[in-house]
Design a protein around this motif. Structure first.
Motif, PDB file in Angstrom:
ATOM      1  N   LEU A 142       8.577 -56.843 -59.724  1.00 46.92           N
ATOM      2  CA  LEU A 142       8.136 -57.408 -58.451  1.00 46.92           C
ATOM      3  C   LEU A 142       8.183 -56.378 -57.334  1.00 46.92           C
ATOM      4  CD1 LEU A 142      10.109 -60.801 -58.612  1.00 46.92           C
ATOM      5  CD2 LEU A 142       7.741 -60.373 -59.302  1.00 46.92           C
ATOM      6  N   CYS A 168      15.734 -55.758 -57.617  1.00 45.28           N
ATOM      7  CA  CYS A 168      14.482 -55.427 -58.290  1.00 45.28           C
ATOM      8  C   CYS A 168      14.447 -53.998 -58.819  1.00 45.28           C
ATOM      9  CB  CYS A 168      13.308 -55.616 -57.327  1.00 45.28           C
ATOM     10  SG  CYS A 168      13.085 -57.313 -56.758  1.00 45.28           S
ATOM     11  N   PHE A 196       8.928 -60.269 -52.669  1.00 46.21           N
ATOM     12  CA  PHE A 196       9.936 -61.136 -53.276  1.00 46.21           C
ATOM     13  C   PHE A 196      10.926 -61.628 -52.225  1.00 46.21           C
ATOM     14  CE2 PHE A 196      13.719 -61.449 -56.353  1.00 46.21           C
ATOM     15  CZ  PHE A 196      13.414 -62.768 -56.674  1.00 46.21           C
ATOM     16  N   LEU A 223      12.345 -59.540 -62.701  1.00 45.80           N
ATOM     17  CA  LEU A 223      12.482 -59.178 -61.290  1.00 45.80           C
ATOM     18  C   LEU A 223      12.083 -57.732 -61.052  1.00 45.80           C
ATOM     19  CD1 LEU A 223      15.946 -60.839 -60.485  1.00 45.80           C
ATOM     20  CD2 LEU A 223      13.667 -61.842 -60.317  1.00 45.80           C
ATOM     21  N   TYR A 271      11.187 -66.890 -62.422  1.00 45.34           N
ATOM     22  CA  TYR A 271      11.737 -65.614 -62.882  1.00 45.34           C
ATOM     23  C   TYR A 271      12.933 -65.907 -63.774  1.00 45.34           C
ATOM     24  CZ  TYR A 271       8.779 -64.346 -58.977  1.00 45.34           C
ATOM     25  OH  TYR A 271       7.704 -64.237 -58.114  1.00 45.34           O
TER      26      TYR A 271
END
Length: 577
Positions: free
Chosen positions: A539, A571, A544, A536, A530
């Motif tokens: 995700l 995220c 994650f 991010l 990433y």
């Protein structure tokens, strides 16, 4: 351990260190004497004769089936693959199972080079194998090969990405064995052509690649500078003028396989560096050269493929001599109904307008005719066809036609809509040659950046006298494409020219910390792949979170695991971050 390495690369480096700790040199200097190859065993093993009972074979481990005290792996050498059967009790001393239990099962990987001493045999299922009696580590691979799945001789998930295949040809050759055959055929093509010339007494020579004047073709050159002489030099665009100087010097026939360079476009049929063969033979003309060329190509096709019948771009093509002959005037008349005979530059320019052929003010008669021919005729020439008797303006190094001074004694061979070779009855009149060069100078002054330079030394050579002569140049890359069924020149060049490799975008640490990610976690997150904060946001936070905690534990990073709520915030879409 560097966070720039993938997990597999880290593990392989750990195995490398472990081999050294065991006293095994992963890169030994001593030679390994090979006595057999995979193909040699496959073609010649006879269980009734009991041959190949003491063999030494070496190559890469390509697949493994690890079992208990006995296992199988596939070894790939330069000729192909063969199965190896290995047992702990055969390769290890009675009191030390390390070589099998630790080295073979845990420290060796796909891609490692090993040497195997043993004997050939057939397994219970009838598969030819080598029973390993001694295993030697020859080279440790610390970067994993792409995974290619195979079953029952069929390949799945083959490496097909051209960016990887052309940029990392060494990987392509390992995991796509059919690619190697293309280059074996390429070498055979050159060898057969060379033998064809040598049998007739022609001399192979070498001429300069760095030249003070780039001559012999109409093309844009690469230019460099020689510091000691303080002069510009050019990478050659053709071999022609130097080879004809050797005919002046008294050789009856000379040829050269060489690299030429043209600073022009790149596409699936053009590379800025390419291989040509040029041959010049005294006392011959272009009619003789047509017969010589078709005889040579018929022989090459038979030697390389065992047949003169080929499939090129999905079309059936025959290299069986003789080939069709067609004048350029007739070719254009056939496809357009227009007769170029005796037309002025302005008339040809008007014809281009009527025919919808793009032309500009820098183009003289030769380029205007070539543009019409290229748009209307080339693609239609599927079977090998000699297009001959070109207008004089298109051929500044070619002798005027013996029966029509407006034409030249020139032919090009077209196959599947593409030019394969170019040949002349060579111009040996020094006065005419100088006038042709001066005409090229006028085109250059009009803005034609591909017009030929004036080579006064070549004119001087002709003034000493050059006998009647015919010359021919052929692109080896394109011929290889035809004879191997490839549609891109990149597939017949080991290392085609590529655009600079793009570096992946990588966000700075500050962008990660700005959304609440602790600085110590940034290298680990980027190591997981990433490389940007934006990645991010695509995700699932729960997954994650689990991946982060698992990565931390597996790699023994010792970092404080984040909470699920913290990961969800990392995220979150930008507006909510």
């Amino acid at each position: 351990m560097s966070m720039e390495l993938s997990e597999q690369e880290q593990l392989r480096r750990q195995s490398l260190a472990a081999l050294r700790e065991l006293g095994i040199d992963p890169y030994p200097a001593a030679r390994y004497e090979v006595t057999a190859t995979a193909l040699g065993i496959a073609e010649n093993y006879d269980p009734a004769k009991g041959n190949f009972q003491e063999v030494r074979i070496a190559g890469r481990i390509m697949t493994r089936r690890i079992m208990g005290s006995a296992s199988f792996f596939e070894l790939q050498d330069h000729t192909g693959r063969i199965q190896i059967y290995i047992r702990r009790d055969d390769v290890c001393p009675a009191d030390d199972p390390t070589l099998y239990n630790t080295v073979f099962k845990k420290l060796l990987d796909i891609g490692d080079f090993v040497g195997v001493e043993g004997f050939a045999f057939l397994t219970k299922t009838g598969e030819l194998s080598v029973h390993c009696k001694r295993l030697t580590v020859l080279s440790k691979s610390i970067r994993p090969l792409p995974v290619v799945k195979e079953k029952d001789g069929q390949t799945f998930d083959a490496l097909t990405d051209p960016e990887v295949r052309y940029r990392q040809r060494y990987v392509d050759l390992v995991v796509n064995p059919q690619v190697r055959e293309v280059f074996v055929k390429r070498a055979r093509i050159v060898a057969v052509m060379r033998r064809f010339f040598d049998e007739r007494g022609y001399l192979e020579v070498e001429t300069p690649i760095l030249q003070p004047i780039p001559g012999g073709a109409s093309a844009r050159p690469f230019v460099t500078h020689h510091n000691t002489l303080d002069i510009p030099l050019y990478l050659r665009i053709a071999n022609e003028l130097y080879l004809k100087r050797l005919i002046v010097g008294g050789y009856d026939g000379v040829y050269e396989f060489g690299k030429d360079f043209r600073n022009e476009g790149m596409d699936r049929t053009h590379n800025p560096e390419f291989t040509v063969m040029e041959i010049y033979i005294a006392y011959k003309d272009y009619l003789w050269m047509m017969e010589f060329t078709e005889q040579m190509l018929e022989r090459v096709a038979l030697a390389v493929n065992g047949t003169t019948e080929l499939t090129i771009d999905g079309r059936q093509v025959s290299f069986k001599a003789p080939f069709r002959r067609l004048t350029m005037t007739d070719a254009i008349r056939e496809k357009t109904g227009y007769d170029i005979t005796g037309q002025t530059e302005e008339q040809l320019r008007e014809a281009c307008r009527r025919l919808g052929v793009e032309a500009d003010a820098t183009m003289g008669k030769g380029k205007l005719i070539d543009a019409i021919f290229g748009q209307y005729c080339e693609e239609e020439l599927v079977q090998p066809t000699f297009v001959m008797d070109y207008p004089r303006e298109m051929s500044p190094l070619c002798k005027r036609h013996r029966s029509n001074p407006e034409l030249t004694e020139r032919f090009e061979l077209f196959v599947s809509g593409k030019e394969l070779c170019n040949a002349y009855s060579e111009l040996n009149d020094p006065i005419d040659q100088l006038a042709r060069f001066q005409e090229q100078l006028r085109l250059s002054e009009k803005g034609d950046d591909e017009a030929m330079f004036i080579d006064l030394d070549f004119v001087r050579a002709l003034e000493y006298g050059m006998p009647p002569c015919s010359g021919m140049g052929m692109g080896i890359d394109r011929l290889t494409m035809f004879l191997t069924g490839q549609t891109s020149i990149q597939d017949v060049l080991f290392f085609p020219q590529m655009r600079p490799e793009k570096k992946p975008q990588r966000d700075a640490e500050e962008l990660y910390t700005a959304v609440g990610i602790p600085a110590e976690w940034v290298p680990a997150i980027q190591k997981m792949g990433y490389l940007t904060v934006d990645s991010l946001r695509k995700l699932a936070p729960g997954k994650f979170f689990n991946d982060l905690c698992g990565f931390n534990k597996k790699n023994k990073l010792g970092l404080k695991n984040p909470t699920q709520e913290e990961v969800a915030a990392w995220c979150a879409p930008e507006a909510e971050a």
